[in-house]
Design an enzyme around this catalytic site. Structure first.
Site, PDB file in Angstrom:
ATOM      1  N   GLN A 107      30.220   8.456 -28.272  1.00 45.91           N
ATOM      2  CA  GLN A 107      30.960   7.959 -27.119  1.00 45.91           C
ATOM      3  C   GLN A 107      31.912   6.828 -27.488  1.00 45.91           C
ATOM      4  OE1 GLN A 107      27.227   7.751 -24.323  1.00 45.91           O
ATOM      5  NE2 GLN A 107      29.033   7.858 -23.039  1.00 45.91           N
ATOM      6  N   HIS A 108      32.833   6.562 -26.572  1.00 45.37           N
ATOM      7  CA  HIS A 108      33.669   5.357 -26.536  1.00 45.37           C
ATOM      8  C   HIS A 108      34.815   5.325 -27.535  1.00 45.37           C
ATOM      9  CE1 HIS A 108      30.326   4.021 -24.146  1.00 45.37           C
ATOM     10  NE2 HIS A 108      29.557   3.745 -25.176  1.00 45.37           N
ATOM     11  N   ASP A 125      27.354  11.880 -26.660  1.00 49.40           N
ATOM     12  CA  ASP A 125      26.174  12.212 -27.466  1.00 49.40           C
ATOM     13  C   ASP A 125      24.862  11.990 -26.732  1.00 49.40           C
ATOM     14  OD1 ASP A 125      26.492   9.446 -27.544  1.00 49.40           O
ATOM     15  OD2 ASP A 125      26.458   9.302 -29.733  1.00 49.40           O
TER      16      ASP A 125
END
Length: 474
Positions: free
Chosen positions: A75-76, A234
Protein backbone atom coordinates in the site's frame (compact mmCIF):
# COMPACT_ATOMS: atom_id res chain seq x y z
CA UNK A 1 -11.76 -37.58 -20.62
CA UNK A 2 -10.36 -35.35 -17.88
CA UNK A 3 -12.59 -32.43 -16.96
CA UNK A 4 -10.84 -29.12 -17.62
CA UNK A 5 -10.40 -26.93 -14.56
CA UNK A 6 -10.97 -23.20 -14.41
CA UNK A 7 -7.77 -21.52 -13.27
CA UNK A 8 -7.22 -18.13 -11.67
CA UNK A 9 -4.05 -16.32 -10.69
CA UNK A 10 -3.14 -14.01 -7.83
CA UNK A 11 -0.18 -11.64 -7.76
CA UNK A 12 1.51 -10.21 -4.67
CA UNK A 13 3.89 -7.37 -5.49
CA UNK A 14 5.35 -6.71 -2.05
CA UNK A 15 8.23 -4.59 -0.85
CA UNK A 16 10.70 -7.44 -1.17
CA UNK A 17 9.43 -9.62 -4.01
CA UNK A 18 6.72 -10.56 -6.49
CA UNK A 19 4.83 -13.80 -5.98
CA UNK A 20 2.40 -15.43 -8.41
CA UNK A 21 0.04 -18.29 -7.54
CA UNK A 22 -2.20 -20.18 -9.94
CA UNK A 23 -5.16 -21.89 -8.26
CA UNK A 24 -8.27 -23.85 -9.11
CA UNK A 25 -11.13 -21.34 -9.12
CA UNK A 26 -13.61 -23.73 -7.52
CA UNK A 27 -11.52 -25.41 -4.80
CA UNK A 28 -8.61 -23.04 -4.30
CA UNK A 29 -6.15 -25.89 -4.88
CA UNK A 30 -2.64 -24.61 -5.65
CA UNK A 31 -1.64 -25.63 -9.18
CA UNK A 32 1.71 -23.83 -9.57
CA UNK A 33 3.55 -20.72 -8.40
CA UNK A 34 6.53 -18.45 -9.06
CA UNK A 35 8.58 -15.78 -7.33
CA UNK A 36 11.10 -13.05 -8.17
CA UNK A 37 12.94 -10.57 -5.97
CA UNK A 38 12.68 -6.79 -5.78
CA UNK A 39 15.69 -4.63 -4.89
CA UNK A 40 16.07 -3.26 -1.37
CA UNK A 41 15.36 0.37 -0.61
CA UNK A 42 12.54 2.79 0.01
CA UNK A 43 12.18 4.00 -3.56
CA UNK A 44 12.13 2.03 -6.79
CA UNK A 45 11.65 2.40 -10.53
CA UNK A 46 8.26 0.72 -11.15
CA UNK A 47 9.76 -0.90 -14.26
CA UNK A 48 11.56 -3.23 -11.85
CA UNK A 49 8.18 -4.39 -10.48
CA UNK A 50 7.07 -5.12 -14.03
CA UNK A 51 10.26 -7.06 -14.75
CA UNK A 52 9.91 -9.08 -11.55
CA UNK A 53 6.27 -9.83 -12.40
CA UNK A 54 7.30 -11.19 -15.77
CA UNK A 55 9.99 -13.33 -14.16
CA UNK A 56 7.57 -14.68 -11.53
CA UNK A 57 4.94 -15.43 -14.19
CA UNK A 58 7.50 -17.36 -16.25
CA UNK A 59 8.54 -19.31 -13.17
CA UNK A 60 4.86 -20.11 -12.55
CA UNK A 61 4.51 -21.59 -16.02
CA UNK A 62 2.80 -18.64 -17.64
CA UNK A 63 -0.79 -17.39 -17.49
CA UNK A 64 -2.11 -18.38 -20.92
CA UNK A 65 -4.54 -20.90 -19.37
CA UNK A 66 -5.77 -18.55 -16.65
CA UNK A 67 -9.31 -17.19 -16.92
CA UNK A 68 -8.94 -14.32 -14.44
CA UNK A 69 -6.26 -12.72 -12.30
CA UNK A 70 -5.93 -10.00 -9.74
CA UNK A 71 -3.11 -7.99 -8.17
CA UNK A 72 -2.43 -7.39 -4.49
CA UNK A 73 0.45 -5.06 -3.64
CA UNK A 74 2.12 -2.97 -0.99
CA UNK A 75 0.00 0.00 0.00
CA UNK A 76 0.68 3.74 -0.12
CA UNK A 77 3.52 3.75 -2.69
CA UNK A 78 3.55 6.95 -4.76
CA UNK A 79 3.66 6.33 -8.52
CA UNK A 80 3.60 9.64 -10.40
CA UNK A 81 2.83 9.60 -14.14
CA UNK A 82 3.00 12.35 -16.73
CA UNK A 83 0.34 13.01 -19.37
CA UNK A 84 1.81 10.29 -21.62
CA UNK A 85 1.74 7.74 -18.80
CA UNK A 86 5.51 7.77 -18.28
CA UNK A 87 6.84 7.46 -14.73
CA UNK A 88 8.00 10.86 -13.50
CA UNK A 89 10.43 9.64 -10.82
CA UNK A 90 11.10 6.45 -8.84
CA UNK A 91 8.14 5.46 -6.69
CA UNK A 92 8.40 6.36 -3.01
CA UNK A 93 7.40 3.33 -0.94
CA UNK A 94 5.35 3.10 2.26
CA UNK A 95 8.52 2.65 4.35
CA UNK A 96 10.17 5.84 3.10
CA UNK A 97 10.01 8.16 6.10
CA UNK A 98 11.43 11.33 4.55
CA UNK A 99 7.91 12.79 4.44
CA UNK A 100 7.58 12.83 8.24
CA UNK A 101 7.66 16.63 8.41
CA UNK A 102 5.27 16.85 5.48
CA UNK A 103 2.79 14.74 7.47
CA UNK A 104 3.01 17.11 10.43
CA UNK A 105 2.56 20.12 8.15
CA UNK A 106 -0.53 18.65 6.49
CA UNK A 107 -2.10 17.88 9.83
CA UNK A 108 -1.43 21.38 11.14
CA UNK A 109 -2.88 22.97 8.01
CA UNK A 110 -6.33 21.58 8.85
CA UNK A 111 -6.23 22.89 12.42
CA UNK A 112 -4.04 23.43 15.45
CA UNK A 113 -3.94 21.61 18.80
CA UNK A 114 -5.36 18.35 17.49
CA UNK A 115 -8.20 19.89 15.48
CA UNK A 116 -6.35 19.06 12.27
CA UNK A 117 -6.02 15.41 13.26
CA UNK A 118 -9.74 15.22 13.94
CA UNK A 119 -10.49 16.90 10.62
CA UNK A 120 -8.37 14.39 8.69
CA UNK A 121 -9.91 11.42 10.51
CA UNK A 122 -13.42 12.68 9.81
CA UNK A 123 -12.62 13.45 6.17
CA UNK A 124 -10.81 10.27 5.08
CA UNK A 125 -10.56 7.96 8.10
CA UNK A 126 -6.80 8.44 8.56
CA UNK A 127 -4.45 10.97 10.10
CA UNK A 128 -1.42 11.54 7.85
CA UNK A 129 1.87 9.89 8.78
CA UNK A 130 4.90 9.47 6.57
CA UNK A 131 3.63 6.19 5.12
CA UNK A 132 0.59 7.66 3.38
CA UNK A 133 0.63 8.76 -0.25
CA UNK A 134 -0.59 12.30 0.40
CA UNK A 135 2.45 13.05 2.57
CA UNK A 136 4.80 11.80 -0.14
CA UNK A 137 3.08 14.09 -2.62
CA UNK A 138 3.65 17.03 -0.28
CA UNK A 139 7.31 16.04 0.06
CA UNK A 140 7.57 15.92 -3.74
CA UNK A 141 5.94 19.32 -4.14
CA UNK A 142 8.35 20.90 -1.66
CA UNK A 143 11.56 19.10 -2.64
CA UNK A 144 11.15 18.27 -6.35
CA UNK A 145 8.72 20.90 -7.64
CA UNK A 146 9.51 20.22 -11.29
CA UNK A 147 8.59 16.55 -10.85
CA UNK A 148 5.41 17.53 -9.00
CA UNK A 149 4.46 19.90 -11.82
CA UNK A 150 4.95 17.12 -14.40
CA UNK A 151 2.70 14.78 -12.44
CA UNK A 152 -0.58 14.39 -14.32
CA UNK A 153 -1.78 11.21 -12.55
CA UNK A 154 -1.07 9.52 -9.24
CA UNK A 155 -1.33 5.75 -8.88
CA UNK A 156 -0.46 3.11 -6.30
CA UNK A 157 1.70 0.03 -7.00
CA UNK A 158 -1.25 -2.31 -7.59
CA UNK A 159 -2.99 0.31 -9.73
CA UNK A 160 0.06 0.68 -11.97
CA UNK A 161 0.60 -3.06 -12.37
CA UNK A 162 -3.08 -3.69 -13.15
CA UNK A 163 -2.98 -0.85 -15.68
CA UNK A 164 0.12 -2.35 -17.32
CA UNK A 165 -1.51 -5.80 -17.46
CA UNK A 166 -4.53 -4.21 -19.17
CA UNK A 167 -2.35 -2.59 -21.82
CA UNK A 168 -1.70 0.88 -20.31
CA UNK A 169 -4.09 2.55 -22.75
CA UNK A 170 -3.87 5.98 -21.11
CA UNK A 171 -3.81 7.54 -17.65
CA UNK A 172 -7.59 8.02 -17.80
CA UNK A 173 -8.01 4.20 -17.75
CA UNK A 174 -6.24 3.76 -14.38
CA UNK A 175 -8.24 1.85 -11.77
CA UNK A 176 -7.88 1.00 -8.10
CA UNK A 177 -10.06 -0.56 -5.40
CA UNK A 178 -11.54 0.60 -2.12
CA UNK A 179 -8.86 -0.98 0.08
CA UNK A 180 -5.90 0.65 -1.64
CA UNK A 181 -7.64 3.98 -2.21
CA UNK A 182 -8.38 4.16 1.52
CA UNK A 183 -4.65 4.32 2.25
CA UNK A 184 -3.88 7.37 0.16
CA UNK A 185 -5.10 10.11 2.50
CA UNK A 186 -7.46 11.55 -0.11
CA UNK A 187 -10.23 8.92 -0.43
CA UNK A 188 -12.87 8.15 2.19
CA UNK A 189 -14.07 4.63 2.92
CA UNK A 190 -17.13 6.17 4.58
CA UNK A 191 -18.33 8.28 1.65
CA UNK A 192 -16.71 6.33 -1.19
CA UNK A 193 -15.45 9.58 -2.70
CA UNK A 194 -12.10 11.25 -3.39
CA UNK A 195 -11.26 14.42 -1.50
CA UNK A 196 -9.58 16.30 -4.30
CA UNK A 197 -9.03 19.29 -2.05
CA UNK A 198 -6.75 17.11 0.08
CA UNK A 199 -4.96 15.78 -3.00
CA UNK A 200 -4.35 19.38 -4.05
CA UNK A 201 -3.20 20.25 -0.54
CA UNK A 202 -0.52 17.58 -0.91
CA UNK A 203 0.55 17.80 -4.55
CA UNK A 204 -0.21 21.46 -5.17
CA UNK A 205 -2.62 20.80 -8.02
CA UNK A 206 -5.32 18.38 -9.11
CA UNK A 207 -4.44 15.22 -11.03
CA UNK A 208 -6.01 12.17 -12.65
CA UNK A 209 -6.83 9.55 -10.02
CA UNK A 210 -7.73 5.91 -10.64
CA UNK A 211 -11.40 4.98 -10.82
CA UNK A 212 -12.33 3.15 -7.60
CA UNK A 213 -13.81 -0.28 -8.36
CA UNK A 214 -15.97 -2.48 -6.18
CA UNK A 215 -14.69 -5.89 -5.08
CA UNK A 216 -16.50 -7.76 -7.87
CA UNK A 217 -15.83 -5.21 -10.63
CA UNK A 218 -13.46 -5.81 -13.51
CA UNK A 219 -10.46 -3.66 -14.37
CA UNK A 220 -10.43 -4.89 -17.97
CA UNK A 221 -8.61 -7.83 -19.45
CA UNK A 222 -5.11 -8.91 -20.40
CA UNK A 223 -3.98 -9.26 -24.03
CA UNK A 224 -4.71 -13.02 -23.74
CA UNK A 225 -8.30 -12.33 -22.68
CA UNK A 226 -8.05 -13.07 -18.96
CA UNK A 227 -10.35 -10.91 -16.83
CA UNK A 228 -8.64 -8.52 -14.43
CA UNK A 229 -10.03 -8.15 -10.93
CA UNK A 230 -10.13 -4.88 -9.04
CA UNK A 231 -7.09 -5.90 -6.98
CA UNK A 232 -6.39 -4.84 -3.41
CA UNK A 233 -3.86 -3.47 -1.00
CA UNK A 234 -1.71 -6.15 0.57
CA UNK A 235 -3.44 -6.27 3.94
CA UNK A 236 -6.93 -6.46 2.47
CA UNK A 237 -5.77 -9.17 0.08
CA UNK A 238 -4.20 -11.10 2.96
CA UNK A 239 -7.47 -10.88 4.88
CA UNK A 240 -9.27 -12.35 1.89
CA UNK A 241 -6.60 -15.01 1.49
CA UNK A 242 -6.78 -16.15 5.10
CA UNK A 243 -10.56 -16.18 5.10
CA UNK A 244 -10.93 -13.45 7.72
CA UNK A 245 -14.50 -12.59 8.66
CA UNK A 246 -16.11 -10.05 11.03
CA UNK A 247 -14.77 -10.73 14.54
CA UNK A 248 -11.36 -11.88 13.30
CA UNK A 249 -8.20 -9.91 14.05
CA UNK A 250 -5.26 -10.71 11.78
CA UNK A 251 -1.73 -9.97 12.92
CA UNK A 252 0.76 -10.17 10.08
CA UNK A 253 4.48 -10.23 10.77
CA UNK A 254 6.25 -9.41 7.53
CA UNK A 255 8.43 -6.48 6.45
CA UNK A 256 5.94 -4.39 8.36
CA UNK A 257 3.78 -5.54 11.23
CA UNK A 258 0.05 -5.10 10.82
CA UNK A 259 -2.92 -5.65 13.10
CA UNK A 260 -6.24 -5.46 11.29
CA UNK A 261 -9.82 -6.67 11.51
CA UNK A 262 -12.73 -7.19 9.16
CA UNK A 263 -15.48 -4.90 10.40
CA UNK A 264 -18.92 -3.86 9.24
CA UNK A 265 -18.50 -0.23 10.26
CA UNK A 266 -15.96 2.44 9.39
CA UNK A 267 -13.50 3.73 11.98
CA UNK A 268 -12.32 7.34 12.36
CA UNK A 269 -9.60 7.55 15.02
CA UNK A 270 -8.40 11.14 15.60
CA UNK A 271 -5.29 9.83 17.35
CA UNK A 272 -4.17 8.39 14.02
CA UNK A 273 -3.20 5.07 15.58
CA UNK A 274 -5.98 3.15 13.85
CA UNK A 275 -6.32 3.76 10.12
CA UNK A 276 -9.88 3.52 8.82
CA UNK A 277 -9.16 1.46 5.72
CA UNK A 278 -11.59 -0.50 3.57
CA UNK A 279 -11.32 -4.24 2.97
CA UNK A 280 -11.60 -6.30 -0.23
CA UNK A 281 -15.19 -7.48 0.31
CA UNK A 282 -17.09 -4.19 0.60
CA UNK A 283 -16.62 -3.98 4.37
CA UNK A 284 -14.00 -2.12 6.40
CA UNK A 285 -10.48 -2.94 7.59
CA UNK A 286 -9.43 -0.87 10.63
CA UNK A 287 -5.67 -1.31 10.80
CA UNK A 288 -2.62 -0.50 12.89
CA UNK A 289 0.77 -0.75 11.22
CA UNK A 290 4.30 -0.85 12.63
CA UNK A 291 7.40 -0.41 10.48
CA UNK A 292 9.49 -2.87 12.46
CA UNK A 293 8.50 -6.51 12.33
CA UNK A 294 10.23 -9.55 10.82
CA UNK A 295 13.37 -7.62 9.98
CA UNK A 296 13.88 -7.07 13.70
CA UNK A 297 14.32 -10.83 13.95
CA UNK A 298 16.66 -10.82 10.96
CA UNK A 299 18.75 -8.01 12.45
CA UNK A 300 19.13 -9.60 15.89
CA UNK A 301 19.84 -13.03 14.41
CA UNK A 302 22.55 -11.42 12.30
CA UNK A 303 23.99 -9.62 15.32
CA UNK A 304 24.14 -12.87 17.26
CA UNK A 305 25.43 -14.85 14.29
CA UNK A 306 22.60 -17.40 14.42
CA UNK A 307 19.82 -18.61 12.14
CA UNK A 308 16.22 -17.62 12.74
CA UNK A 309 15.48 -21.09 14.08
CA UNK A 310 18.38 -20.77 16.51
CA UNK A 311 17.15 -17.33 17.51
CA UNK A 312 13.80 -18.86 18.45
CA UNK A 313 15.41 -21.62 20.50
CA UNK A 314 17.54 -19.06 22.32
CA UNK A 315 14.48 -16.93 23.07
CA UNK A 316 12.52 -19.82 24.53
CA UNK A 317 15.46 -20.69 26.79
CA UNK A 318 15.20 -17.27 28.48
CA UNK A 319 12.47 -16.42 31.01
CA UNK A 320 9.41 -14.38 30.10
CA UNK A 321 10.36 -10.73 30.39
CA UNK A 322 14.05 -11.48 29.78
CA UNK A 323 14.86 -10.66 33.42
CA UNK A 324 14.04 -7.00 32.74
CA UNK A 325 15.87 -6.59 29.43
CA UNK A 326 13.68 -4.59 27.03
CA UNK A 327 14.27 -3.91 23.34
CA UNK A 328 12.35 -1.05 21.73
CA UNK A 329 12.89 -2.07 18.10
CA UNK A 330 12.53 1.19 16.19
CA UNK A 331 15.26 0.12 13.78
CA UNK A 332 13.80 2.08 10.83
CA UNK A 333 12.01 4.82 12.71
CA UNK A 334 8.41 3.94 13.49
CA UNK A 335 4.95 4.56 12.11
CA UNK A 336 2.92 3.57 15.19
CA UNK A 337 3.69 5.47 17.34
CA UNK A 338 4.57 8.15 14.78
CA UNK A 339 8.33 8.50 15.27
CA UNK A 340 9.87 8.38 11.78
CA UNK A 341 13.34 9.46 12.93
CA UNK A 342 13.55 7.39 16.13
CA UNK A 343 16.12 4.64 16.60
CA UNK A 344 16.07 1.35 18.47
CA UNK A 345 17.08 1.16 22.11
CA UNK A 346 17.96 -1.43 24.74
CA UNK A 347 16.97 -1.01 28.40
CA UNK A 348 17.83 -3.01 31.50
CA UNK A 349 21.20 -4.30 30.29
CA UNK A 350 23.08 -5.88 33.20
CA UNK A 351 25.67 -8.60 33.60
CA UNK A 352 22.83 -11.05 34.12
CA UNK A 353 20.96 -10.04 30.96
CA UNK A 354 24.04 -9.77 28.75
CA UNK A 355 23.42 -13.12 27.08
CA UNK A 356 22.35 -14.14 23.59
CA UNK A 357 19.23 -15.80 24.99
CA UNK A 358 18.08 -12.67 26.82
CA UNK A 359 18.63 -10.45 23.77
CA UNK A 360 16.83 -12.93 21.50
CA UNK A 361 13.78 -13.04 23.77
CA UNK A 362 13.74 -9.30 24.41
CA UNK A 363 13.84 -8.58 20.67
CA UNK A 364 10.88 -10.88 19.98
CA UNK A 365 8.99 -9.47 22.97
CA UNK A 366 9.66 -5.89 21.85
CA UNK A 367 8.42 -6.54 18.33
CA UNK A 368 5.28 -8.27 19.63
CA UNK A 369 4.55 -5.65 22.29
CA UNK A 370 4.23 -3.07 19.52
CA UNK A 371 1.68 -5.31 17.82
CA UNK A 372 -0.14 -5.96 21.10
CA UNK A 373 -0.45 -2.19 21.52
CA UNK A 374 -2.06 -2.19 18.08
CA UNK A 375 -4.62 -4.79 19.14
CA UNK A 376 -5.49 -2.70 22.19
CA UNK A 377 -6.02 0.32 19.91
CA UNK A 378 -8.41 -1.63 17.67
CA UNK A 379 -10.44 -2.85 20.63
CA UNK A 380 -10.60 0.72 21.98
CA UNK A 381 -12.28 1.70 18.70
CA UNK A 382 -15.01 -0.88 19.25
CA UNK A 383 -13.56 -3.60 17.04
CA UNK A 384 -14.58 -7.17 17.92
CA UNK A 385 -11.84 -9.70 18.59
CA UNK A 386 -13.25 -13.22 18.64
CA UNK A 387 -9.98 -14.82 17.53
CA UNK A 388 -6.47 -13.81 16.47
CA UNK A 389 -4.96 -15.17 13.27
CA UNK A 390 -1.17 -14.90 13.12
CA UNK A 391 0.32 -14.89 9.62
CA UNK A 392 3.42 -13.76 7.75
CA UNK A 393 7.01 -14.92 7.77
CA UNK A 394 7.41 -14.24 11.49
CA UNK A 395 4.54 -16.62 12.28
CA UNK A 396 6.69 -19.55 11.14
CA UNK A 397 8.67 -19.26 14.39
CA UNK A 398 7.33 -21.32 17.30
CA UNK A 399 8.92 -18.84 19.68
CA UNK A 400 7.08 -15.92 18.09
CA UNK A 401 3.76 -17.78 18.21
CA UNK A 402 4.11 -18.84 21.85
CA UNK A 403 5.29 -15.45 23.04
CA UNK A 404 2.53 -13.74 21.00
CA UNK A 405 -0.16 -15.70 22.82
CA UNK A 406 1.29 -14.66 26.18
CA UNK A 407 1.58 -10.98 25.28
CA UNK A 408 -1.80 -10.76 23.54
CA UNK A 409 -3.45 -12.52 26.48
CA UNK A 410 -5.59 -14.73 24.24
CA UNK A 411 -5.29 -17.85 22.09
CA UNK A 412 -3.53 -17.52 18.75
CA UNK A 413 -4.45 -19.49 15.61
CA UNK A 414 -1.70 -19.94 13.02
CA UNK A 415 -2.76 -21.09 9.53
CA UNK A 416 -0.38 -23.19 7.48
CA UNK A 417 2.31 -21.03 5.81
CA UNK A 418 1.12 -19.58 2.53
CA UNK A 419 1.27 -16.63 0.19
CA UNK A 420 -1.85 -15.09 1.63
CA UNK A 421 -1.72 -11.82 -0.31
CA UNK A 422 -1.38 -13.65 -3.62
CA UNK A 423 -3.96 -16.20 -2.46
CA UNK A 424 -6.39 -13.40 -1.62
CA UNK A 425 -5.86 -11.84 -5.04
CA UNK A 426 -6.54 -15.24 -6.65
CA UNK A 427 -9.68 -15.66 -4.55
CA UNK A 428 -10.86 -12.24 -5.72
CA UNK A 429 -10.27 -13.33 -9.32
CA UNK A 430 -12.35 -16.47 -8.70
CA UNK A 431 -15.07 -14.28 -7.17
CA UNK A 432 -15.08 -12.16 -10.33
CA UNK A 433 -15.74 -15.29 -12.40
CA UNK A 434 -18.38 -16.72 -10.07
CA UNK A 435 -20.47 -13.55 -9.83
CA UNK A 436 -21.61 -14.50 -6.32
CA UNK A 437 -22.47 -12.09 -3.54
CA UNK A 438 -19.58 -13.40 -1.42
CA UNK A 439 -16.16 -14.77 -2.42
CA UNK A 440 -15.92 -18.54 -2.94
CA UNK A 441 -15.16 -20.65 0.12
CA UNK A 442 -11.60 -21.97 -0.02
CA UNK A 443 -9.91 -24.04 2.68
CA UNK A 444 -6.83 -22.50 4.30
CA UNK A 445 -5.63 -25.93 5.40
CA UNK A 446 -4.55 -27.10 8.82
CA UNK A 447 -3.98 -24.61 11.63
CA UNK A 448 -1.94 -24.63 14.83
CA UNK A 449 -3.19 -23.22 18.13
CA UNK A 450 -1.19 -21.60 20.92
CA UNK A 451 -2.45 -20.61 24.35
CA UNK A 452 0.16 -19.45 26.85
CA UNK A 453 -0.20 -17.84 30.27
CA UNK A 454 -0.66 -14.08 29.98
CA UNK A 455 2.40 -11.96 30.79
CA UNK A 456 1.14 -8.41 31.48
CA UNK A 457 4.34 -7.49 33.32
CA UNK A 458 6.30 -7.78 30.09
CA UNK A 459 4.06 -5.25 28.39
CA UNK A 460 4.23 -2.91 31.38
CA UNK A 461 8.03 -2.84 31.26
CA UNK A 462 7.96 -2.37 27.49
CA UNK A 463 5.54 0.56 27.79
CA UNK A 464 7.82 2.27 30.30
CA UNK A 465 10.80 1.90 27.96
CA UNK A 466 8.81 2.85 24.86
CA UNK A 467 7.68 6.10 26.42
CA UNK A 468 11.29 7.15 26.95
CA UNK A 469 11.83 7.21 23.18
CA UNK A 470 10.96 10.72 22.09
CA UNK A 471 9.71 11.81 18.65
CA UNK A 472 12.53 13.35 16.64
CA UNK A 473 10.66 15.09 13.85
CA UNK A 474 11.11 18.76 13.17
Amino acid sequence: MTEQRTLVAGIDSSTQSCKVVVRDADTGELVRQGRASHPDGTEIDPALWWGALGEAVDQAGGLDDVQALSVGAQQHGMVCLDEAGEVVRPALLWNDTRSGQAALDLRAELGADGAGDRAWAEAVGVVPVSSFTVTKLRWLARNEPAAAERTAAVALPHDWLTWKLAGAAGIETLTTDRSDASGTGYWSATTGEYRRDLLTLGLGHDAVLPAVLGPRDTAGSTPTGAALGAGAGDNAAAGLGVGARPGDVVISIGTSGTVFAVADNAVADPSGIVAGFADATGRHLPLVCTLNAARVLDAVAGTLGVTLDELGRLALSAPAGSDGLVVVPYLEGERTPDRPDATGSVHGLTLRTSTAAHLARAAIEGMLCGLADGLDALIAQGVRCDRVLLVGGGARSEAVCRIASALLGRPVVVPAPGEYVADGAARQAAWLLSGGTEPPEWSIGDTLGYEEDAAPQVRERYAAARDKVLPQVG
